[in-house]
Design a protein around this motif. Structure first.
Motif, PDB file in Angstrom:
ATOM      1  N   ASN A   1     -10.235  -0.483   5.931  1.00 32.84           N
ATOM      2  CA  ASN A   1      -8.871  -0.143   5.499  1.00 32.84           C
ATOM      3  C   ASN A   1      -8.164  -1.349   4.891  1.00 32.84           C
ATOM      4  OD1 ASN A   1      -8.621   2.706   6.586  1.00 32.84           O
ATOM      5  ND2 ASN A   1      -9.193   1.607   8.459  1.00 32.84           N
ATOM      6  N   LEU A   2      -8.367  -2.505   5.497  1.00 32.55           N
ATOM      7  CA  LEU A   2      -7.768  -3.720   4.962  1.00 32.55           C
ATOM      8  C   LEU A   2      -8.360  -4.057   3.592  1.00 32.55           C
ATOM      9  CD1 LEU A   2      -5.815  -6.084   5.483  1.00 32.55           C
ATOM     10  CD2 LEU A   2      -7.747  -7.310   6.504  1.00 32.55           C
ATOM     11  N   SER A   3      -9.681  -3.897   3.448  1.00 33.09           N
ATOM     12  CA  SER A   3     -10.330  -4.167   2.161  1.00 33.09           C
ATOM     13  C   SER A   3      -9.799  -3.232   1.080  1.00 33.09           C
ATOM     14  CB  SER A   3     -11.849  -4.005   2.291  1.00 33.09           C
ATOM     15  OG  SER A   3     -12.379  -4.959   3.184  1.00 33.09           O
ATOM     16  N   PHE A   4      -9.573  -1.975   1.441  1.00 27.04           N
ATOM     17  CA  PHE A   4      -9.001  -1.036   0.475  1.00 27.04           C
ATOM     18  C   PHE A   4      -7.619  -1.493   0.038  1.00 27.04           C
ATOM     19  CE2 PHE A   4      -6.270   2.808  -0.039  1.00 27.04           C
ATOM     20  CZ  PHE A   4      -6.755   3.213  -1.277  1.00 27.04           C
ATOM     21  N   TYR A   5      -6.790  -1.895   0.996  1.00 28.45           N
ATOM     22  CA  TYR A   5      -5.430  -2.322   0.655  1.00 28.45           C
ATOM     23  C   TYR A   5      -5.410  -3.678  -0.057  1.00 28.45           C
ATOM     24  CZ  TYR A   5      -2.046   1.147   2.127  1.00 28.45           C
ATOM     25  OH  TYR A   5      -1.244   2.257   2.174  1.00 28.45           O
ATOM     26  N   LYS A   6      -6.473  -4.437   0.056  1.00 33.69           N
ATOM     27  CA  LYS A   6      -6.571  -5.685  -0.701  1.00 33.69           C
ATOM     28  C   LYS A   6      -7.092  -5.447  -2.115  1.00 33.69           C
ATOM     29  CE  LYS A   6      -7.090  -9.170   2.917  1.00 33.69           C
ATOM     30  NZ  LYS A   6      -7.975 -10.230   3.474  1.00 33.69           N
ATOM     31  N   ASN A   7      -7.296  -4.175  -2.451  1.00 35.24           N
ATOM     32  CA  ASN A   7      -7.773  -3.777  -3.781  1.00 35.24           C
ATOM     33  C   ASN A   7      -9.217  -4.228  -4.024  1.00 35.24           C
ATOM     34  OD1 ASN A   7      -6.791  -2.241  -6.026  1.00 35.24           O
ATOM     35  ND2 ASN A   7      -6.910  -4.080  -7.296  1.00 35.24           N
ATOM     36  N   GLU A   8      -9.999  -4.298  -2.953  1.00 34.09           N
ATOM     37  CA  GLU A   8     -11.382  -4.766  -3.052  1.00 34.09           C
ATOM     38  C   GLU A   8     -12.385  -3.613  -3.112  1.00 34.09           C
ATOM     39  OE1 GLU A   8     -10.554  -8.839  -0.436  1.00 34.09           O
ATOM     40  OE2 GLU A   8     -11.760  -7.202   0.403  1.00 34.09           O
ATOM     41  N   ILE A   9     -12.047  -2.468  -2.507  1.00 35.98           N
ATOM     42  CA  ILE A   9     -12.957  -1.317  -2.524  1.00 35.98           C
ATOM     43  C   ILE A   9     -12.162  -0.071  -2.892  1.00 35.98           C
ATOM     44  CG2 ILE A   9     -14.473  -2.337  -0.784  1.00 35.98           C
ATOM     45  CD1 ILE A   9     -13.231  -0.402   1.269  1.00 35.98           C
ATOM     46  N   ARG A  10     -12.894   0.956  -3.350  1.00 36.80           N
ATOM     47  CA  ARG A  10     -12.284   2.241  -3.675  1.00 36.80           C
ATOM     48  C   ARG A  10     -12.288   3.141  -2.440  1.00 36.80           C
ATOM     49  NH1 ARG A  10     -12.707   2.847  -9.414  1.00 36.80           N
ATOM     50  NH2 ARG A  10     -13.944   1.162 -10.322  1.00 36.80           N
ATOM     51  N   PHE A  11     -11.342   4.056  -2.398  1.00 36.64           N
ATOM     52  CA  PHE A  11     -11.389   4.994  -1.280  1.00 36.64           C
ATOM     53  C   PHE A  11     -12.538   5.975  -1.522  1.00 36.64           C
ATOM     54  CE2 PHE A  11      -8.515   7.446  -4.100  1.00 36.64           C
ATOM     55  CZ  PHE A  11      -9.022   8.730  -3.969  1.00 36.64           C
TER      56      PHE A  11
END
Length: 379
Positions: A35-45
């Motif tokens: 979830n943190l990686s998603f919010y860091k714009n590192e991965i797609r949902f």
């Protein structure tokens, strides 16, 4: 139905108590925080999603996509429990702390919240306090809310996530908004039940939750069918907070009563612990009466002879009537004291006048005057 949803009550009690049955590993690395990686714009949902920056920009006011896509909501508002999208990852305590430490991440979270508010026809008017109002296109968006009930589940998720991320003040305003629209303005009839069973009990602050329960009870009709709080305590409830944002009334020089109120809150909570474990928090409210409640209930008692079934449902027990009478005497105390003072003054004046009349006559002239007066009275 006139009955409370106890499954909802249990679920929300578990949330408010921070999932006491949930055990998390303490050895998680930051790289494993999906979830943190998603919010860091590192991965797609997942599945088949976007980066969060692309989502926030391209889906802004794209109501059709926000309605039809069901994969993004658990990534935008993660919880410490599994949802319908099994590709989404549950939120962890370590992630929550990491979210709060990152200014960039929290800014994106605030934008995600505003994205969904606009989708529901709501505008955030104060980012500091969380104050809300209807958006310009609220009628269209409210129609969508009334039509598609799965949005009620989304709103519950958003409220829970706000609490996890430290936005409890945002929670209060959003719940109050939906209570107003469903109970007062009656624009969202299909959201009403979710607002009472779910939205209302996402508030972890006991004080704020009780204020909202009391607000809901004040506007619920028929009042006798309200099942989300005990009626006897609702009748006598008065907010403890001297700076309540919900009631917006200042109570000067009330520090000592406020402390007593807090003590009674804890005592009530201890007594209701066993009930909460069996069937969820019944939102105990503390026994205090406001002048407005007294006047309102007196008017209801007077109108009992009328034709309303709602008045019959909300009839009081003998003890409650007794409490109302005592409260009425307190409310009227000042006026009665004034009347008593005036009455004593008049009696004093009358006694002085009698004393003067009863003084011994000193001259024949006085006797003649009295005889003349008696004669006139006789005539």
């Amino acid at each position: 139905s006139g009955r409370r949803n106890w499954n909802a009550a249990k679920d929300l009690q578990r949330y408010r108590h921070h999932y006491p049955d949930l055990i998390e590993s303490e050895s998680e690395e930051e790289e494993e925080m999906w979830n943190l990686s998603f919010y860091k714009n590192e991965i797609r949902f997942l599945p088949q999603g976007l980066l969060i920056e692309d989502l926030l920009e391209s889906w802004w006011d794209n109501y059709e996509v926000l309605e039809e896509n069901h994969s993004y909501i658990q990534w935008l508002f993660p919880l410490r429990e599994h949802g319908m999208n099994w590709r989404a990852k549950p939120l962890t305590c370590q992630e929550i702390q990491a979210f709060k430490r990152s200014k960039e991440v929290m800014q994106r979270f605030a934008r995600a919240y505003q994205l969904m508010l606009r989708f529901y026809g709501i505008s955030l008017i104060n980012e500091k306090t969380g104050g809300l109002k209807r958006a310009e296109n609220w009628a269209e968006r409210f129609q969508n809310l009334n039509r598609f009930s799965h949005n009620n589940l989304r709103i519950t998720r958003i409220l829970k996530c706000l609490g996890e991320m430290g936005y409890e003040h945002y929670q209060v305003h959003l719940v109050k908004f939906f209570l107003t629209e469903t109970l007062v303005k009656e624009t969202l009839p299909n959201v009403k039940r979710s607002a009472l069973d779910y939205f209302l009990f996402t508030i972890r602050s006991k004080e704020k939750r009780r204020e909202l329960v009391h607000y809901a009870w004040q506007h619920f009709r028929p009042r006798g069918s309200f099942v989300w709080g005990p009626h006897d305590k609702l009748l006598r409830y008065r907010p403890c907070s001297t700076k309540s944002q919900l009631h917006q009334k200042t109570e000067d020089e009330q520090e000592t009563p406020g402390k007593k109120c807090d003590d009674s809150v804890e005592e009530d909570e201890k007594q209701s612990l066993e009930i909460e474990q069996k069937a969820g928090d019944a939102a105990d409210l503390q026994p205090k009466v406001s002048d407005e409640d007294v006047k309102e209930k007196l008017s209801e008692c007077i109108s009992k002879g009328g034709d309303g079934e709602e008045e019959k449902d909300a009839s009081f027990t003998q003890q409650e009537e007794k409490d109302l009478n005592s409260e009425t005497e307190e409310v009227q105390g000042t006026a009665e004291n004034d009347c008593t003072k005036e009455s004593k003054k008049r009696k004093l004046d009358a006694n002085m006048a009698d004393a003067k009349k009863s003084e011994p006559l000193k001259s024949p002239t006085d006797i003649e005057n009295i005889s003349r007066n008696l004669g006139e009275c006789a005539i």
